[in-house]
Design a protein around this motif. Structure first.
Motif, PDB file in Angstrom:
ATOM      1  N   LEU A  22       0.831  -1.204   0.000  1.00 38.28           N
ATOM      2  CA  LEU A  22       0.000   0.000   0.000  1.00 38.28           C
ATOM      3  C   LEU A  22       0.865   1.253   0.000  1.00 38.28           C
ATOM      4  O   LEU A  22       0.622   2.202  -0.770  1.00 38.28           O
ATOM      5  CB  LEU A  22      -0.923  -0.003   1.216  1.00 38.28           C
ATOM      6  N   LEU A  23       1.891   1.276   0.842  1.00 37.37           N
ATOM      7  CA  LEU A  23       2.793   2.428   0.892  1.00 37.37           C
ATOM      8  C   LEU A  23       3.526   2.612  -0.443  1.00 37.37           C
ATOM      9  O   LEU A  23       3.668   3.736  -0.932  1.00 37.37           O
ATOM     10  CB  LEU A  23       3.801   2.255   2.025  1.00 37.37           C
ATOM     11  N   LEU A  24       3.976   1.510  -1.015  1.00 39.20           N
ATOM     12  CA  LEU A  24       4.671   1.598  -2.302  1.00 39.20           C
ATOM     13  C   LEU A  24       3.724   2.080  -3.395  1.00 39.20           C
ATOM     14  O   LEU A  24       4.127   2.838  -4.291  1.00 39.20           O
ATOM     15  CB  LEU A  24       5.261   0.232  -2.670  1.00 39.20           C
ATOM     16  N   SER A  25       2.455   1.659  -3.318  1.00 38.67           N
ATOM     17  CA  SER A  25       1.474   2.105  -4.313  1.00 38.67           C
ATOM     18  C   SER A  25       1.207   3.598  -4.187  1.00 38.67           C
ATOM     19  O   SER A  25       1.040   4.296  -5.198  1.00 38.67           O
ATOM     20  CB  SER A  25       0.166   1.313  -4.140  1.00 38.67           C
ATOM     21  N   ILE A  26       1.156   4.094  -2.962  1.00 42.34           N
ATOM     22  CA  ILE A  26       0.962   5.536  -2.764  1.00 42.34           C
ATOM     23  C   ILE A  26       2.132   6.303  -3.360  1.00 42.34           C
ATOM     24  O   ILE A  26       1.948   7.339  -4.018  1.00 42.34           O
ATOM     25  CB  ILE A  26       0.820   5.843  -1.254  1.00 42.34           C
ATOM     26  N   ASN A  27       3.344   5.784  -3.149  1.00 35.31           N
ATOM     27  CA  ASN A  27       4.516   6.429  -3.741  1.00 35.31           C
ATOM     28  C   ASN A  27       4.455   6.408  -5.261  1.00 35.31           C
ATOM     29  O   ASN A  27       4.898   7.349  -5.923  1.00 35.31           O
ATOM     30  CB  ASN A  27       5.798   5.730  -3.266  1.00 35.31           C
ATOM     31  N   LEU A  28       3.908   5.324  -5.817  1.00 28.36           N
ATOM     32  CA  LEU A  28       3.773   5.232  -7.274  1.00 28.36           C
ATOM     33  C   LEU A  28       2.808   6.283  -7.797  1.00 28.36           C
ATOM     34  O   LEU A  28       3.034   6.880  -8.854  1.00 28.36           O
ATOM     35  CB  LEU A  28       3.286   3.835  -7.660  1.00 28.36           C
ATOM     36  N   ILE A  29       1.726   6.532  -7.035  1.00 29.05           N
ATOM     37  CA  ILE A  29       0.758   7.565  -7.448  1.00 29.05           C
ATOM     38  C   ILE A  29       1.388   8.944  -7.381  1.00 29.05           C
ATOM     39  O   ILE A  29       1.205   9.784  -8.269  1.00 29.05           O
ATOM     40  CB  ILE A  29      -0.495   7.501  -6.546  1.00 29.05           C
ATOM     41  N   ILE A 284       8.752  -1.229   5.782  1.00 34.18           N
ATOM     42  CA  ILE A 284       7.547  -0.404   5.951  1.00 34.18           C
ATOM     43  C   ILE A 284       7.912   0.938   6.577  1.00 34.18           C
ATOM     44  O   ILE A 284       7.440   1.998   6.141  1.00 34.18           O
ATOM     45  CB  ILE A 284       6.511  -1.147   6.819  1.00 34.18           C
ATOM     46  N   ILE A 285       8.757   0.912   7.599  1.00 34.86           N
ATOM     47  CA  ILE A 285       9.160   2.151   8.271  1.00 34.86           C
ATOM     48  C   ILE A 285       9.861   3.080   7.290  1.00 34.86           C
ATOM     49  O   ILE A 285       9.563   4.279   7.224  1.00 34.86           O
ATOM     50  CB  ILE A 285      10.068   1.835   9.468  1.00 34.86           C
ATOM     51  N   GLN A 286      10.795   2.539   6.512  1.00 30.82           N
ATOM     52  CA  GLN A 286      11.520   3.372   5.565  1.00 30.82           C
ATOM     53  C   GLN A 286      10.614   3.848   4.439  1.00 30.82           C
ATOM     54  O   GLN A 286      10.696   4.999   4.003  1.00 30.82           O
ATOM     55  CB  GLN A 286      12.714   2.598   4.980  1.00 30.82           C
ATOM     56  N   VAL A 290       9.720   7.729   3.243  1.00 28.49           N
ATOM     57  CA  VAL A 290       9.820   8.178   1.853  1.00 28.49           C
ATOM     58  C   VAL A 290       8.488   8.749   1.376  1.00 28.49           C
ATOM     59  O   VAL A 290       8.446   9.772   0.695  1.00 28.49           O
ATOM     60  CB  VAL A 290      10.264   7.015   0.948  1.00 28.49           C
ATOM     61  N   THR A 291       7.393   8.100   1.758  1.00 29.70           N
ATOM     62  CA  THR A 291       6.063   8.569   1.356  1.00 29.70           C
ATOM     63  C   THR A 291       5.789   9.969   1.898  1.00 29.70           C
ATOM     64  O   THR A 291       5.277  10.833   1.181  1.00 29.70           O
ATOM     65  CB  THR A 291       4.978   7.603   1.869  1.00 29.70           C
ATOM     66  N   ILE A 292       6.136  10.187   3.151  1.00 27.46           N
ATOM     67  CA  ILE A 292       5.920  11.502   3.770  1.00 27.46           C
ATOM     68  C   ILE A 292       6.735  12.566   3.054  1.00 27.46           C
ATOM     69  O   ILE A 292       6.241  13.663   2.758  1.00 27.46           O
ATOM     70  CB  ILE A 292       6.285  11.449   5.267  1.00 27.46           C
ATOM     71  N   ILE A 293       7.993  12.244   2.747  1.00 32.11           N
ATOM     72  CA  ILE A 293       8.859  13.218   2.065  1.00 32.11           C
ATOM     73  C   ILE A 293       8.352  13.524   0.658  1.00 32.11           C
ATOM     74  O   ILE A 293       8.257  14.687   0.245  1.00 32.11           O
ATOM     75  CB  ILE A 293      10.305  12.683   2.011  1.00 32.11           C
ATOM     76  N   MET A 294       7.994  12.467  -0.080  1.00 29.43           N
ATOM     77  CA  MET A 294       7.574  12.648  -1.469  1.00 29.43           C
ATOM     78  C   MET A 294       6.224  13.357  -1.589  1.00 29.43           C
ATOM     79  O   MET A 294       5.938  14.003  -2.594  1.00 29.43           O
ATOM     80  CB  MET A 294       7.512  11.298  -2.181  1.00 29.43           C
ATOM     81  N   LYS A 300       6.902  19.114  10.136  1.00 31.90           N
ATOM     82  CA  LYS A 300       6.375  19.124  11.496  1.00 31.90           C
ATOM     83  C   LYS A 300       5.284  18.065  11.709  1.00 31.90           C
ATOM     84  O   LYS A 300       4.951  17.731  12.849  1.00 31.90           O
ATOM     85  CB  LYS A 300       5.819  20.510  11.840  1.00 31.90           C
ATOM     86  N   TYR A 301       4.717  17.544  10.609  1.00 29.67           N
ATOM     87  CA  TYR A 301       3.691  16.512  10.726  1.00 29.67           C
ATOM     88  C   TYR A 301       4.255  15.098  10.604  1.00 29.67           C
ATOM     89  O   TYR A 301       3.495  14.126  10.725  1.00 29.67           O
ATOM     90  CB  TYR A 301       2.621  16.706   9.640  1.00 29.67           C
ATOM     91  N   ASN A 302       5.548  14.962  10.353  1.00 29.89           N
ATOM     92  CA  ASN A 302       6.132  13.655  10.054  1.00 29.89           C
ATOM     93  C   ASN A 302       5.884  12.620  11.149  1.00 29.89           C
ATOM     94  O   ASN A 302       5.420  11.511  10.882  1.00 29.89           O
ATOM     95  CB  ASN A 302       7.639  13.801   9.817  1.00 29.89           C
ATOM     96  N   LEU A 303       6.203  12.981  12.400  1.00 35.51           N
ATOM     97  CA  LEU A 303       6.078  12.023  13.490  1.00 35.51           C
ATOM     98  C   LEU A 303       4.623  11.645  13.745  1.00 35.51           C
ATOM     99  O   LEU A 303       4.319  10.482  14.042  1.00 35.51           O
ATOM    100  CB  LEU A 303       6.714  12.586  14.763  1.00 35.51           C
TER     101      LEU A 303
END
Length: 336
Positions: A22-29, A284-286, A290-294, A300-303
């Motif tokens: 799911l996380l990888l798919s979000i990054n793909l979008i 998953i953590i990494q 990456v998803t948050i950065i991209m 400030k919302y990362n954590l």
């Protein structure tokens, strides 16, 4: 035949993988080129490779942490052991040692000693794991600073730097190290009786004792293995920057390692464990970072986002939540 929904216990193998996909798919979008891989000069490049590379230290820590948690313990000192191993390796290079086996051996020995200290305190002296490892968590970083004389020690050793920035078979060498370590520990756990002993001690140490299992030796062994894994991660971190920073090397990575193991479905009470799912947890953590950065979300919302995503993943792994979800889906099927 029981389906996945009628056997919620099997979901623990599915949800971590589903969460990662799911996380990888979000990054793909967000970035259509996220899955693009390119080969240049025999080396594979791409965002997926970067995710695995950055997850390598946590994955190594998670492999050792999995065994510790499986016995009902926890190791808060692995980040400090990383710093010690990196400082020892950098110190040997700064002292003029050129032999790569000797440098790596020195770092591994430092990690092994740290793990053995934890194992002795927990297994043979009966000190609570969180207290015993907290001692080395605090003192260990101070030891690393003493080794470095309070400075950041830099070095120039191409062979050692290969551990952190080299390539082998087209992949970054830290990824190869994770694969080798995973295979070695997995074979040790599943091709010998050690894995069964660890699960037995974690499930019921008293009953294991009456069955003739030396619970003290088992606990001592898993902390020693965790120390070796932490030493590998520490040398990768030092080799990557060609230096040893005792203040920041492995800082708070022990928490990510514990989180990776929990995401992988291991119980903090001990017992069952899966090295594969723990490595998936590290990915998953990494991937989440990456998803948050991209996504361009303010830092400030990362954590907060990270914590929320982890809560969702852990809910999906909760047996009670799975039963409720299964019951809800069954009710909707009957009344749909």
């Amino acid at each position: 035949m029981k389906t996945l929904l009628s056997n919620p216990a099997s979901w623990r193998y599915v949800w971590p993988i589903v969460g990662l996909l799911l996380l990888l798919s979000i990054n793909l979008i967000i970035s259509p080129e996220f899955f693009h891989l390119e080969i240049k000069d025999g080396r594979v490049y791409g965002s997926l490779i970067d995710v695995m590379l950055r997850a390598a230290p946590v994955a190594l820590l998670a492999i050792g942490m999995t065994l510790v948690i499986a016995t009902g313990g926890v190791d808060l000192s692995v980040g400090s052991i990383m710093a010690i191993a990196g400082a020892v390796a950098a110190g040997l290079i700064a002292a003029g040692v050129e032999s790569l086996p000797l440098i790596i051996g020195g770092g591994l020995l430092a990690g092994l000693i740290g793990g053995m200290i934890n194992g002795a305190l927990v297994g043979y002296l009966g000190i609570q794991p969180i207290v015993a490892t907290l001692i080395l968590m605090v003192a260990g970083r101070g030891i690393a600073q003493l080794i470095n004389s309070g400075q950041i020690v830099t070095f120039n050793h191409d062979s050692f730097a290969f551990l952190g920035s080299g390539y082998f078979l087209g992949l970054p060498f830290p990824i190869i190290l994770v694969i080798i370590t995973f295979i070695a520990v997995q074979l040790l756990m599943r091709r010998t009786a050690l894995g069964l002993y660890i699960e037995s001690v974690g499930a019921n140490a008293s009953a294991s004792h009456y069955l003739g299992i030396n619970a003290r030796a088992i606990k001592f062994s898993v902390y020693a293995i965790a120390g070796l894994c932490a030493a590998l991660a520490g040398m990768i971190a030092a080799a990557d920057i060609k230096g040893s920073d005792a203040n920041n090397a492995g800082l708070w990575l022990e928490l990510d390692a514990i989180l990776a193991v929990v995401i992988g479905g291991a119980s903090l009470m001990g017992g069952r464990f899966s090295l594969f799912l723990s490595v998936i947890g590290a990915l998953i953590i990494q991937s989440l970072l990456v998803t948050i950065i991209m996504s361009g979300i303010p830092p400030k919302y990362n954590l907060l986002i990270k914590a929320s995503a982890i809560i969702i993943i852990l809910l999906l792994q909760s047996p009670r939540f799975q039963q409720q979800l299964s019951g809800l889906m069954f009710w909707r099927k009957r009344h749909g």
